[in-house]
Design a protein around this motif. Structure first.
Motif, PDB file in Angstrom:
ATOM      1  N   TRP A  28       0.837  -1.203   0.000  1.00 51.03           N
ATOM      2  CA  TRP A  28       0.000   0.000   0.000  1.00 51.03           C
ATOM      3  C   TRP A  28       0.875   1.258   0.000  1.00 51.03           C
ATOM      4  CZ3 TRP A  28      -5.244   0.254   2.912  1.00 51.03           C
ATOM      5  CH2 TRP A  28      -6.044  -0.851   2.549  1.00 51.03           C
ATOM      6  N   ILE A  29       1.898   1.283   0.860  1.00 51.47           N
ATOM      7  CA  ILE A  29       2.766   2.461   0.929  1.00 51.47           C
ATOM      8  C   ILE A  29       3.525   2.635  -0.381  1.00 51.47           C
ATOM      9  CG2 ILE A  29       4.731   3.503   2.124  1.00 51.47           C
ATOM     10  CD1 ILE A  29       3.804   1.970   4.662  1.00 51.47           C
ATOM     11  N   GLN A  30       3.996   1.528  -0.951  1.00 54.63           N
ATOM     12  CA  GLN A  30       4.693   1.613  -2.239  1.00 54.63           C
ATOM     13  C   GLN A  30       3.802   2.227  -3.310  1.00 54.63           C
ATOM     14  OE1 GLN A  30       5.675  -2.511  -2.742  1.00 54.63           O
ATOM     15  NE2 GLN A  30       7.703  -2.332  -1.797  1.00 54.63           N
ATOM     16  N   GLU A  31       2.534   1.837  -3.330  1.00 55.79           N
ATOM     17  CA  GLU A  31       1.611   2.360  -4.337  1.00 55.79           C
ATOM     18  C   GLU A  31       1.276   3.828  -4.048  1.00 55.79           C
ATOM     19  OE1 GLU A  31      -0.460   1.747  -7.937  1.00 55.79           O
ATOM     20  OE2 GLU A  31       0.911   0.411  -6.862  1.00 55.79           O
ATOM     21  N   ILE A 159      -6.111  -5.169  -3.261  1.00 54.54           N
ATOM     22  CA  ILE A 159      -5.414  -6.445  -3.450  1.00 54.54           C
ATOM     23  C   ILE A 159      -4.389  -6.296  -4.580  1.00 54.54           C
ATOM     24  CG2 ILE A 159      -5.668  -8.899  -3.939  1.00 54.54           C
ATOM     25  CD1 ILE A 159      -7.027  -7.889  -1.327  1.00 54.54           C
ATOM     26  N   ASP A 160      -3.163  -6.677  -4.314  1.00 50.06           N
ATOM     27  CA  ASP A 160      -2.132  -6.652  -5.348  1.00 50.06           C
ATOM     28  C   ASP A 160      -2.371  -7.835  -6.277  1.00 50.06           C
ATOM     29  OD1 ASP A 160       0.118  -6.623  -6.924  1.00 50.06           O
ATOM     30  OD2 ASP A 160       1.541  -6.398  -5.270  1.00 50.06           O
ATOM     31  N   THR A 161      -3.153  -7.595  -7.323  1.00 51.63           N
ATOM     32  CA  THR A 161      -3.556  -8.679  -8.223  1.00 51.63           C
ATOM     33  C   THR A 161      -2.432  -9.106  -9.167  1.00 51.63           C
ATOM     34  OG1 THR A 161      -4.571  -7.011  -9.672  1.00 51.63           O
ATOM     35  CG2 THR A 161      -6.010  -8.141  -8.119  1.00 51.63           C
ATOM     36  N   ASN A 162      -1.336  -8.350  -9.198  1.00 48.34           N
ATOM     37  CA  ASN A 162      -0.161  -8.826  -9.930  1.00 48.34           C
ATOM     38  C   ASN A 162       0.574  -9.890  -9.111  1.00 48.34           C
ATOM     39  OD1 ASN A 162      -0.461  -7.096 -12.197  1.00 48.34           O
ATOM     40  ND2 ASN A 162       0.404  -5.409 -11.014  1.00 48.34           N
TER      41      ASN A 162
END
Length: 359
Positions: A28-31, A159-162
């Motif tokens: 989340w922080i990275q995004e 959700i990190d779908t990658n």
């Protein structure tokens, strides 16, 4: 309020890429960092970090075993240091109503609004104070915030779908079939329902998760006794806590997933299994929008519905692998459209900037 890129102050409960429950906050922080000039994070607990250079982390010291008074002192020391030297557009408090409440008066004096993220049914005086000190409150779904307030904005999960994606090498049906349940071991997660349901199937069961640290509970012992009562020792595996990569690997070895969280717990674990293309049986009807034509097949009437869960598992196991894959495709596509990390971040940044979600 200025437009992006933001100068963001963030309160975070635990900043540790390897934490089995809150490790996702690193993603989340990275995004968020893509939308920010800088992010300064005050966290209760600091573990291993994996963050961009323009993100700094300041810990209250729980990882050092500091007492509550010393952690509070460190929180105020970091907060005063940061807000006296930097201009922030907004503060984002992620699952930290305590910090939102404690820091609210100082932030208000500096003209810094706070946006509080909270998604849980638990009511508390801390949450009331954090809500009072916040300009906006954001949550996953309306039922996942326990108070009525005009400040609330519903923005979904991220959700990190990658990362949580189907196994490209999964070409054959898993034998014997394996059912997985990912959740902390707690009565509200109803692993007992799943164990009893498995007894009437031919499947193995993998239970991922453990009791919360420093939270004594007999629930794991109760589950182990239930396994013995139903003579399932050779079919039920308790893995304990796993990090995100190990959880994803466990999904890749699963035929089906189960999530028995009740209404009010819009559990991101269910979204992660769906993102991996795994047919996922749920008890919370708020997941129905993701299931297309498979709602009846993938839901039970309550978290205690042993017979219903057993029937759903057997119905899904009776399908061909190709039919289960088709269900997984629908689930993944809908999670990617509604609950991807990029979609959540766009909504969150909109609230941080304007107080409102995107149309």
């Amino acid at each position: 309020m200025t437009q992006a890129p933001l100068r963001l102050l963030m309160f975070n409960l635990m900043t540790d890429v390897n934490d089995p429950v809150l490790g996702f906050t690193t993603a989340w922080i990275q995004e968020l960092a893509k939308h920010c000039v800088c992010i300064d994070v005050i966290t209760m607990y600091q573990g291993e970090l994996d963050l961009p250079e323009h993100v700094q982390v300041f810990s209250a010291g729980r990882e050092k075993g500091l007492s509550k008074p010393r952690r509070m002192l460190n929180f105020y020391r970091h907060l005063v240091h940061l807000i006296s030297r930097n201009h922030y557009d907004v503060c984002f408090a992620h699952m930290m109503p305590l910090f939102a409440g404690l820091g609210g008066p100082l932030l208000k004096l500096r003209g810094i609004d706070t946006v509080l993220w909270y998604t849980h049914r638990q009511k508390s005086s801390q949450l009331k104070l954090g809500m009072q000190m916040s300009w906006r409150v954001v949550t996953a779904v309306s039922s996942s915030f326990p108070y009525k307030t005009d400040k609330l904005r519903v923005i979904g999960h991220g959700i990190d779908t990658n990362f949580f994606a189907p196994n490209p090498q999964h070409a054959q049906a898993i034998t014997p079939p394996n059912v997985i349940q990912v959740a902390r071991l707690a009565s509200i997660k109803h692993q007992d329902t799943t164990i009893q349901a498995i007894a009437g199937t031919d499947a193995q069961l993998t239970i991922v998760g453990d009791v919360q640290p420093n939270y004594p509970t007999p629930y794991r012992r109760e589950l182990e006794a239930l396994v013995s009562e139903y003579h399932l020792e050779d079919r039920v595996t308790f893995t304990g806590d796993l990090n995100a990569q190990a959880v994803r690997d466990a999904y890749h070895q699963a035929t089906l997933a189960v999530n028995m969280s009740p209404v009010g717990l819009f559990d991101k674990a269910a979204l992660e299994s769906m993102a991996c293309g795994i047919p996922t049986i749920v008890a919370n009807p708020e997941f129905a929008e993701l299931m297309g034509d498979y709602v009846e097949l993938l839901t039970v009437k309550s978290p205690q519905d042993v017979d219903g869960l057993q029937a759903r598992i057997n119905q899904l196991l009776a399908l061909s692998d190709a039919e289960r894959r088709a269900i997984g495709v629908v689930l993944r596509d809908n999670v990617a459209k509604r609950y991807s990390l990029s979609h959540l971040t766009q909504q969150l940044v909109s609230v941080l900037q304007t107080g409102e979600i995107l149309a």
